[in-house]
Design a protein around this motif. Structure first.
Motif, PDB file in Angstrom:
ATOM      1  N   UNK A 170       0.922  -1.211  -0.001  1.00  0.00           N
ATOM      2  CA  UNK A 170       0.038   0.090   0.001  1.00  0.00           C
ATOM      3  C   UNK A 170       0.875   1.333  -0.004  1.00  0.00           C
ATOM      4  N   UNK A 171       0.084   2.220  -0.450  1.00  0.00           N
ATOM      5  CA  UNK A 171       1.148   3.752  -0.655  1.00  0.00           C
ATOM      6  C   UNK A 171       0.100   4.853  -0.383  1.00  0.00           C
ATOM      7  N   UNK A 172       0.508   5.785   0.513  1.00  0.00           N
ATOM      8  CA  UNK A 172      -0.147   6.852   0.871  1.00  0.00           C
ATOM      9  C   UNK A 172       0.810   8.022   0.392  1.00  0.00           C
ATOM     10  N   UNK A 173      -0.094   8.856  -0.429  1.00  0.00           N
ATOM     11  CA  UNK A 173       0.541  10.103  -0.825  1.00  0.00           C
ATOM     12  C   UNK A 173      -0.137  11.236  -1.120  1.00  0.00           C
ATOM     13  N   UNK A 228      -9.122  11.562   4.808  1.00  0.00           N
ATOM     14  CA  UNK A 228      -9.296  12.741   4.958  1.00  0.00           C
ATOM     15  C   UNK A 228      -9.476  13.081   6.508  1.00  0.00           C
ATOM     16  N   UNK A 229      -8.612  13.758   7.175  1.00  0.00           N
ATOM     17  CA  UNK A 229      -8.706  13.693   8.812  1.00  0.00           C
ATOM     18  C   UNK A 229      -9.101  15.402   9.105  1.00  0.00           C
ATOM     19  N   UNK A 230      -9.591  16.000   8.119  1.00  0.00           N
ATOM     20  CA  UNK A 230     -10.228  17.353   8.392  1.00  0.00           C
ATOM     21  C   UNK A 230     -11.433  17.162   8.912  1.00  0.00           C
ATOM     22  N   UNK A 231     -11.577  17.634  10.144  1.00  0.00           N
ATOM     23  CA  UNK A 231     -12.868  17.425  11.052  1.00  0.00           C
ATOM     24  C   UNK A 231     -14.060  18.631  10.761  1.00  0.00           C
ATOM     25  N   UNK A 232     -13.224  19.765  10.385  1.00  0.00           N
ATOM     26  CA  UNK A 232     -14.015  20.926   9.916  1.00  0.00           C
ATOM     27  C   UNK A 232     -14.183  21.441   8.706  1.00  0.00           C
ATOM     28  N   UNK A 282      -4.936  15.579   4.049  1.00  0.00           N
ATOM     29  CA  UNK A 282      -5.872  14.652   2.916  1.00  0.00           C
ATOM     30  C   UNK A 282      -4.656  13.585   2.367  1.00  0.00           C
ATOM     31  N   UNK A 283      -4.900  12.516   2.111  1.00  0.00           N
ATOM     32  CA  UNK A 283      -3.738  11.597   1.478  1.00  0.00           C
ATOM     33  C   UNK A 283      -4.560  10.629   0.732  1.00  0.00           C
ATOM     34  N   UNK A 284      -4.315  10.449  -0.360  1.00  0.00           N
ATOM     35  CA  UNK A 284      -4.615   9.151  -1.354  1.00  0.00           C
ATOM     36  C   UNK A 284      -3.928   7.866  -1.048  1.00  0.00           C
ATOM     37  N   UNK A 285      -4.810   6.824  -0.923  1.00  0.00           N
ATOM     38  CA  UNK A 285      -4.116   5.352  -0.849  1.00  0.00           C
ATOM     39  C   UNK A 285      -4.235   4.749  -2.094  1.00  0.00           C
ATOM     40  N   UNK A 286      -3.064   4.007  -2.420  1.00  0.00           N
ATOM     41  CA  UNK A 286      -3.023   3.133  -3.607  1.00  0.00           C
ATOM     42  C   UNK A 286      -2.621   2.003  -3.209  1.00  0.00           C
ATOM     43  N   UNK A 287      -3.094   0.893  -4.095  1.00  0.00           N
ATOM     44  CA  UNK A 287      -2.703  -0.396  -4.025  1.00  0.00           C
ATOM     45  C   UNK A 287      -1.476  -0.737  -5.152  1.00  0.00           C
TER      46      UNK A 287
END
Length: 541
Positions: A492-495, A520-524, A532-537
């Motif tokens: 897995x890759x986060x970027x 996406x960890x923005x709560x507001x 914000x980070x995209x996850x790729x396989x």
């Protein structure tokens, strides 16, 4: 009621702080500074990294470990992932600071009630409370330093228990250094020492030179042993981190010299009283203890001047200034309690009516303000809305009545009750601002990893909030513009979107990238790209 509160100052102070901070300690969202500290405390427990501290498996020697040790101990007792447990030590440090403010004020020959009010001003100052959510290290460093200054003041002023006071001062100075290095020595101790010398003159210091030197040596030993240990245990990482931190002082967050000169605003509820308390020509003729007032005034101003000389400036660095500022503001409050009923000049009364009248106006307006803010979410917070609206409305009405009656003692304590009530009844309503429908926590990624038997890596350093929420380590495989590709055939890759554009061509040569999900960890509603980070396989061709 007030007589009972003032009769038991330490008990009253304890109840006020616990009500204000502990009931909803886990409600505020985690901040970047908290996440760093909490990750380190978690890795202390999981990996036994109690001395060579880490964050996401990488050396983290930017800050000494004492606050993180205390946080880790609390986590082991009450829950490793409990925000309440992790914030508990910092919250108790606010009470610790308030208690020493009370006893320090007594040592300054102030009355019991005056000293109690000083401690209340301190623990209800905006940034003293705010600092425990933004940067837990600071409250420990300055809390321990203030305790050390209490014993150092005894050392300078008294000719009994000299060695005891020197020893206790050294211990707390050392604990302060183990919390955030020499920061508090510069921000709190040095201005204290200069102002003490100007006002009290070090009259009996000659006979105390030997114990004073011993005090310096002892606190340096206590405060620096960890730095020395890490310097020799992991010299390469330590020196690299030390170099970056030193460079930041002159090149990071550089602000002009005057940046801190609105510092009294950081006292929040006490902004106008704090400002007037600093008007030396006005106050010096209105205070009973002129020498002590001069001392707290100089301590405050010198602290601001010294902090202003450092190019790197942040609002939270002002927190230590609020300690002498609270003592200084207490003189103005004391003057008002004694003399306000006799004052008739507008220059004396208008600031008082404006400051406390504003608090009262907010109180009586809260039912309408909250109704508008909550809008469609009213049903979700109906209990807190009713309690907050009713209590603050009553306090607002009582504040107006006290102002009309010119009863400043009631006005003062009602203002404290106002702030405590906001925390007790109103703080949960802050969750109404957590409106981001795209919010996606990353801790759910573990299920995907288990299902596909993969490990996850990152391109670039993920923000501490991601690492904290993930509850594990995510190795950065992109350093110095070079990708160190994992040996697995599938991972897995986060970027971020920006990083994807940089490295997609290089990866596509040997790998297939399949987009899976955006975390996406923005709560507001406000969106920060770093959360914000995209996850790729990623699968090898």
């Amino acid at each position: 009621m007030i007589k009972t509160i003032e009769k038991f100052p330490i008990l009253s102070l304890t109840i006020i702080v616990l009500l204000m901070l502990l009931i909803h300690l886990d409600v505020p969202n985690i901040t970047i500074m908290e996440a760093r500290n909490f990750i380190t405390s978690r890795e202390m427990i999981q990996d036994n990294n109690w001395l060579l501290t880490t964050m996401n498996g990488e050396p983290r020697y930017q800050k000494p470990p004492l606050p993180t040790w205390l946080t880790a101990i609390s986590a082991m007792l009450f829950g490793a992932n409990s925000l309440f447990a992790l914030r508990l030590p910092a919250a108790f440090m606010v009470l610790f600071l308030g208690i020493f403010s009370y006893y320090f004020s007594l040592k300054l020959s102030l009355s019991k009630n005056h000293s109690f009010r000083n401690s209340l001003i301190l623990v209800t100052s905006f940034y003293v409370i705010g600092i425990i959510n933004e940067a837990p290290w600071d409250i420990f460093a300055h809390g321990f330093m203030f305790a050390g200054l209490y014993f150092l003041f005894n050392f300078f002023e008294e000719n009994k228990a000299i060695w005891k006071n020197a020893f206790l001062a050294a211990v707390f100075f050392g604990l302060s250094m183990l919390s955030k290095g020499p920061v508090s020595l510069f921000a709190l101790f040095l201005p204290f020492l200069i102002s003490y010398g100007i006002v009290f003159k070090f009259k009996t210091f000659k006979q105390k030179i030997v114990p004073f030197i011993s005090f310096i040596l002892l606190f340096l030993i206590i405060g620096s042993w960890w730095f020395i240990y890490v310097r020799y245990a992991d010299p390469e990482a330590f020196l690299a981190i030390a170099s970056r931190e030193t460079d930041n002082w002159s090149s990071y967050n550089v602000k002009p010299f005057y940046y801190y000169w609105s510092f009294f605003i950081q006292s929040g509820l006490w902004t106008i009283p704090a400002f007037i308390g600093l008007l030396y020509p006005y106050m010096i003729h209105r205070v009973l203890h002129k020498k002590i007032y001069k001392f707290t005034f100089l301590w405050t101003i010198i602290a601001v001047v010294l902090l202003s000389t450092i190019p790197e400036k942040k609002a939270r660095y002002l927190m230590p200034v609020l300690i002498p500022l609270a003592l200084n503001t207490g003189f103005y409050i004391q003057f008002l309690i004694k003399e306000f009923s006799n004052l008739s000049k507008k220059k004396d009364t208008l600031p008082v009516y404006f400051n406390f009248g504003l608090i009262a106006t907010i109180g009586v307006s809260v039912p309408i303000i909250l109704y508008v803010i909550l809008n469609d979410s009213l049903k979700l917070f109906i209990t807190n809305y009713i309690l907050t609206a009713v209590v603050l409305l009553i306090i607002g009405i009582l504040l107006f009545r006290s102002l009309v009656q010119k009863n400043m003692k009631n006005t003062f304590y009602l203002s404290v009750c106002f702030l405590v009530s906001v925390f007790v009844f109103g703080l949960p309503i802050s969750k109404v601002f957590n409106k981001n429908e795209a919010f996606t926590p990353i801790n759910s990624l573990h299920k995907y990893e288990e299902k596909h038997s993969i490990n996850t890596y990152a391109i670039g350093n993920l923000t501490p909030e991601f690492i904290w929420d993930y509850n594990g380590k995510i190795k950065n495989i992109y350093k110095n513009n070079d990708i160190k590709t994992p040996t697995e055939n599938k991972f897995g890759l986060l970027l971020s979107s920006e990083n994807f554009n940089k490295i997609s061509i290089e990866l596509n040569t040997n790998y297939n990238l399949e987009f899976i999900k955006t975390y996406n960890l923005n709560v507001g509603a406000k969106q920060k790209d770093r959360l914000i980070s995209q996850f790729y396989l990623v699968t090898k061709k």
